[in-house]
Design an enzyme around this catalytic site. Sequence first.
Site, PDB file in Angstrom:
ATOM      1  N   LYS A   1       0.845  -1.094  -0.114  1.00 36.65           N
ATOM      2  CA  LYS A   1       0.050  -0.106   0.149  1.00 36.65           C
ATOM      3  C   LYS A   1       0.708   1.507  -0.070  1.00 36.65           C
ATOM      4  CE  LYS A   1      -4.449   1.371   2.264  1.00 36.65           C
ATOM      5  NZ  LYS A   1      -5.133   1.574   1.011  1.00 36.65           N
ATOM      6  N   VAL A   2       1.195   1.560  -0.928  1.00 39.13           N
ATOM      7  CA  VAL A   2       2.322   2.451  -1.398  1.00 39.13           C
ATOM      8  C   VAL A   2       1.604   3.813  -1.834  1.00 39.13           C
ATOM      9  CG1 VAL A   2       4.373   3.427  -2.564  1.00 39.13           C
ATOM     10  CG2 VAL A   2       4.089   0.944  -1.908  1.00 39.13           C
TER      11      VAL A   2
END
Length: 299
Positions: A154-155
């Site tokens: 989850k960048v």
Amino acid sequence: MYFNSNTLAFSDGAFIKAQDAGCNLHSQSLHYGFSVFEGIRAYKTPAGTQVFKAKEHYERLHYSAKAIGLPLQYSVEELTAITYQLLELNGLQDAYIRPLVYAADAHMSLTAPAASNVFMAAWDWPKLLGNKMLRLMVSPYQRPNPKAVPLEAKVSGHYVNSIMASSHAKAQGYDEALLLDMNGYVAEGPGANFFYEKRGELFTAPCGSILRGITRNTIIELAQEAGITVHEQYFTPDALKDAEGAFMTGTAAEVAGVASVNSYSFNRPFAETLGGMLAARYQALVTACVAGATNEVVA
Ligand code: PMP
């Protein structure tokens, strides 16, 4: 909506006024999206407020940080304890929690930073996509090539793609976008996973080009407990032609019914679909008192 003059946030190792929280404007995270985050919910339960699947969320935060080489100095247990403190300090029972790990210092080179900072905020956030049945459009924006970036992490930077797709769909009069992967198979929404129902079974995209949603996993478990077969397999939008129902899942959106995807509409009342049944079971689960949960803030 996110904070007022009394709200506290966790920043740089301390609880401070959210309105005073800031970051270094020369941080690599701001310029290049090199940061990782989580979206978590806490629910009021008979045993006080409980953070739903805190361990899974903070393990994913660690996975995301490691995937891009961003240091994260807080353990899963420390992050969980900070979350409960944050909720208590702000008097929140039902809340959305947003931890963000970002490059701490002025650091502008194209290498991972040596140190990171953790910011955490919490606020009262209604179901993200609302309660109405959603009209989706297949987006012209595809999910990125999973060999270019670790899509299961989850960048922050990945969300440029989400914002482009969601804004485009809304500008065309739809409620939300549905993104294909680089091979033309249905992947997921900009911030939620996608399922459809056919002949009493559920179908969802396999891992690879999607975020492995914690809500997705929960729904798969709830479906299996109810004896429903779930297929994690590739499918094109044409598979939706004779689908009986569809829904999206995510921490912020929870379980959101889908009315249509482009010209394919699902006419069965949501409450009579598997999605409707699982949405009710999901609500019951998140507001249940989980045996063995620790650190709960007793209301
Ligand atoms: N896909 C994307 C791209 C997301 O941003 C989210 C929200 N975190 C999800 C799926 C759903 O994940 P979860 O159920 O863990 O919130």
